[in-house]
Write an enzyme that holds these catalytic residues in place. Structure first.
Site, PDB file in Angstrom:
ATOM      1  N   HIS A 124      -9.155  -5.468  10.817  1.00 41.68           N
ATOM      2  CA  HIS A 124      -9.834  -5.248   9.532  1.00 41.68           C
ATOM      3  C   HIS A 124     -11.130  -4.458   9.645  1.00 41.68           C
ATOM      4  O   HIS A 124     -11.930  -4.444   8.727  1.00 41.68           O
ATOM      5  CB  HIS A 124     -10.164  -6.607   8.871  1.00 41.68           C
ATOM      6  CG  HIS A 124      -8.984  -7.279   8.253  1.00 41.68           C
ATOM      7  ND1 HIS A 124      -7.854  -7.575   8.950  1.00 41.68           N
ATOM      8  CD2 HIS A 124      -8.768  -7.716   6.978  1.00 41.68           C
ATOM      9  CE1 HIS A 124      -6.981  -8.172   8.148  1.00 41.68           C
ATOM     10  NE2 HIS A 124      -7.509  -8.266   6.945  1.00 41.68           N
ATOM     11  N   GLU A 129       0.807  -1.225   0.000  1.00 42.15           N
ATOM     12  CA  GLU A 129       0.000   0.000   0.000  1.00 42.15           C
ATOM     13  C   GLU A 129       0.838   1.271   0.000  1.00 42.15           C
ATOM     14  O   GLU A 129       0.532   2.224  -0.718  1.00 42.15           O
ATOM     15  CB  GLU A 129      -0.973   0.007   1.187  1.00 42.15           C
ATOM     16  CG  GLU A 129      -2.173  -0.937   1.018  1.00 42.15           C
ATOM     17  CD  GLU A 129      -1.886  -2.364   1.450  1.00 42.15           C
ATOM     18  OE1 GLU A 129      -0.755  -2.628   1.911  1.00 42.15           O
ATOM     19  OE2 GLU A 129      -2.777  -3.221   1.342  1.00 42.15           O
TER      20      GLU A 129
END
Lengths: 392, 324
Positions: B129, B60
């Site tokens: 998450h 990322e």
């Protein structure tokens, strides 16, 4: 020095012995910084990237290096006089890298660097006044006094900063290359970083992406031996061929370059830039260099983590500006008198920039809320509604 | 009007913008060959080819930073985060670089990047998450953040985000991808910074964003049916910029406010909204402003507990009854 094509050496994993773990002792590795070998500029000057340089160009490089050094010496004085806040990371000792590399840039080539950014800014053609005024936090600064020493920018000169976080600029460098490739332009991005940046995750992610997607980016490690006060020996594990050899892990071309020779820099960087422009291949270059000042001027300990003898040795025997001066004198391209003129002009220009900065106004308080959002700065083209600033 | 899914609405927005502007490019993990981890980009590779729809490695900081760099040159990357929870490994790029480059350059550069992906709890994927970082984003000058809840809003806001010359971060919800809603055939864009009154009412304002809007609508029906209380539901849609007028107007009308969000309470978005209401509608209030946030712990895995941790309609009803 020629770019070494990425290839897996025999001492790394061998395909015929997949199940055998390669033991540490069988891989050659080190943390040792390479000792500099004194460059012979007269020899380097004959290399392909340099053989055709005109006298004006050769003198121009000298002038640029002198300008950077005098600018920074003047900024150091201004810092000591309390005119400059925060950090001031000086480039003194490394000038050959910015000047040599940036001298190779064409219309579609771009440059981005970290926080030791004054040299690159002057080398791309930003003027001393705007650079000094930025240090003073004045509205006439290149970033209107909003960036400071670490954050110079001038996209009109393909100069994209000036970034304060170690290795934070390395994905952006890949992005500039991605943009060029996407737009079908034949150019490359030069992304400079220090040797301290090579242990950041963002740097490794950038190398992987650059190599994976064949991005035309040239990563240039300006290896001055110290990440702040921590020496290379105490911070970086790498193959015995040096930091740049880590590129092998990403199947990327790499090379070592001797930073004390502006000709060696131009020769090596040009090869990498050609690879980027012609074949869209990235490279990782390691340029051996040295900084004489501390990590920043706030670094009062820089004579404690390295010896006086080491600093003196670099200043006396490996200074890129002195070596280039000797070369120009020996080649009779410039006389002592000519050198003096250049030096005095650079000093006067630096002095003038300090005066300009001193006399320039600070930005008005109303400037704080400008340049935050493009949309707020272009109210006639504003599409969004609602409140964007929340102070009262 | 036709009824399409929230997922389809997001995809339609991207298709229209990909067709409109050749500088728009979709980059993210699994967005191309795999057709999207949540199938939001399904079929785009086949339609637009690998130059426009790009699979990124799980990296990322690398690929989002790369997108920011490319956007400085005029590319308009729409980056997919598989989860907004993964933003934290790219935080330096998302917060420091995207938000600061314009300012530090004295306005010489702008960063027209969109980062989009789901940011919600309630799906049993645990603490790592289930983050909802819209409050962190909204806390950062230079960034914009929107949280669409309906198919109509998802399409209109994503299109506006892609056309915006500043970084806009779009927070979606995996729970909503399959939900459906009316979307007009003709093209439209919803300006950022415009709240939407999802249900009109007179007795109390339920002010929410993200999946909590759905919770509030459910609570409003219960309040009406079982208690005769007519609740207004205000969907912020956009966090920064913020439509303060719609919020204040609603509270002035109802004189009571319950703020509902999935953010954790401390410095959540609703802390700002509560301040706004006391500052601009103090004299209109008949009761203290109430807040319902996620229970103040990392997202718990155990499904029945996770349900309890997030705002629920019965809790909203109870809170409303305390002040009505």
């Amino acid at each position: 020095m020629p770019l070494i094509n990425a290839s897996f050496s025999t001492h790394v994993l061998r395909k015929d012995r997949k199940t055998q773990i390669v033991t540490k002792s069988s891989i050659s590795k080190t943390t040792n910084r390479q000792k500099p070998t004194k460059a012979i500029l007269a020899k380097d000057a004959k290399s392909p990237a340099n053989a055709d340089l005109s006298k004006d160009e050769l003198i121009g490089f000298y002038r640029e290096m002198v300008r950077i050094r005098r600018f920074e010496e003047r900024s150091l004085r201004a810092y000591q006089q309390g005119r400059i806040a925060g950090f001031l990371h000086l480039y003194i000792g490394q000038e050959s890298i910015a000047v040599g590399s940036i001298s190779l840039m064409g219309e579609n080539d771009h440059v981005i660097t970290a926080y030791r950014d004054h040299g690159h800014a002057l080398a791309v053609g930003m003027n001393m006044n705007e650079c000094m005024a930025e240090l003073f936090g004045k509205s006439t600064g290149c970033s209107k006094g909003k960036g400071g020493s670490m954050h110079y920018f001038d996209p009109s000169k393909n100069y994209w900063g000036g970034h304060g976080i170690v290795a934070g600029q390395t994905p952006l460098g890949a992005g500039l290359a991605y943009g060029l490739k996407y737009q079908g332009k034949k150019g490359c991005a030069l992304c400079f970083l220090g040797d301290g940046a090579i242990n950041q995750g963002a740097f490794h992610e950038s190398l992987n992406i650059a190599s994976l997607w064949d991005l035309p980016v040239v990563y240039i490690i300006e290896n001055n031996g110290y990440s702040m006060g921590t020496s290379q020996e105490r911070s970086s594990m790498h193959p015995d061929l040096g930091l740049a050899a880590r590129a092998e892990g990403y199947s990327m071309n790499w090379a070592h370059i001797n930073g004390e020779s502006i000709f060696d820099i131009r020769e090596g960087v040009k090869k990498a830039m050609d690879l980027a422009r012609e074949e869209s291949k990235p490279s990782l270059l390691e340029i051996h260099t040295y900084r004489y000042q501390g990590h920043s001027i706030a670094d009062a300990n820089h004579k404690k983590y390295r010896t006086k003898e080491e600093i003196d040795d670099y200043r006396k025997n490996h200074d890129p500006l002195s070596l280039y001066r000797e070369y120009l004198l020996d080649a009779k391209l410039l006389t002592d008198e000519g050198m003096k003129e250049i030096d005095l002009a650079a000093k006067a220009e630096a002095e003038e920039s300090a005066k300009f900065a001193d006399e320039s106004p600070f930005p008005p308080e109303s400037d704080i809320l400008k340049d935050v959002y493009w949309e707020e700065d272009h109210p006639d083209q504003k599409l969004s509604e609602g409140r964007i600033f929340f102070n009262d | 009007m036709s009824k399409i899914s929230y997922r389809q609405a997001l995809k339609d927005a991207m298709i229209e913008e990909l067709e409109r502007d050749e500088n728009v490019v979709i980059i993210g993990e699994e967005v191309a060959q795999y057709n999207g981890a949540y199938k939001v980009t399904e079929g785009l590779l086949a339609q637009f080819g690998p130059k426009r729809i790009v699979d990124a490695p799980i990296s990322e900081a690398g690929f989002i930073g790369m997108g920011i760099g490319a956007s400085m040159l005029g590319i308009r990357p729409v980056m997919e985060l598989m989860f907004w929870s993964f933003a934290y490994v790219a935080w330096d790029q998302i917060i420091n670089n995207a938000a600061s480059v314009r300012y530090m350059s004295g306005g010489k550069i702008n960063v027209p990047i969109v980062i989009r992906g789901p940011a919600n709890g309630g799906t049993g994927v645990g603490a790592t998450h289930s983050h909802t970082p819209e409050n962190f984003i909204a806390n950062t000058p230079g960034l914009k953040v929107v949280c669409p809840v309906t198919a109509y809003d998802a399409k209109g806001l994503l299109k506006a985000a892609i056309r915006d010359n500043d970084p806009v971060y779009v927070m979606e919800s995996t729970i909503l991808y399959n939900s459906t809603g009316e979307v007009p055939e003709e093209e439209y864009v919803i300006p950022l910074g415009k709240a939407d009154v999802k249900r009109e009412g007179t007795d109390v304002s339920l002010i929410a964003h993200g999946p909590s809007v759905i919770v509030c609508l459910e609570a409003a029906e219960i309040l009406k049916a079982e208690h005769g209380i007519d609740a207004e539901v205000v969907d912020l849609r956009s966090i920064r910029p913020l439509d303060e007028k719609t919020i204040v107007d609603s509270v002035k009308k109802t004189s009571r406010a319950v703020l509902v969000e999935e953010n954790k309470p401390f410095c959540g978005v609703d802390a700002q909204i509560a301040y706004l209401i006391q500052n601009q509608a103090f004299d209109y209030l008949d009761a203290p402003v109430q807040r319902i946030s996620a229970i103040d712990a990392p997202a718990v895995y155990s499904p029945p507990l996770e349900k309890k941790q997030l705002p629920q309609a019965d809790v909203v009803v109870k809170k409303v009854l305390e002040i009505c």
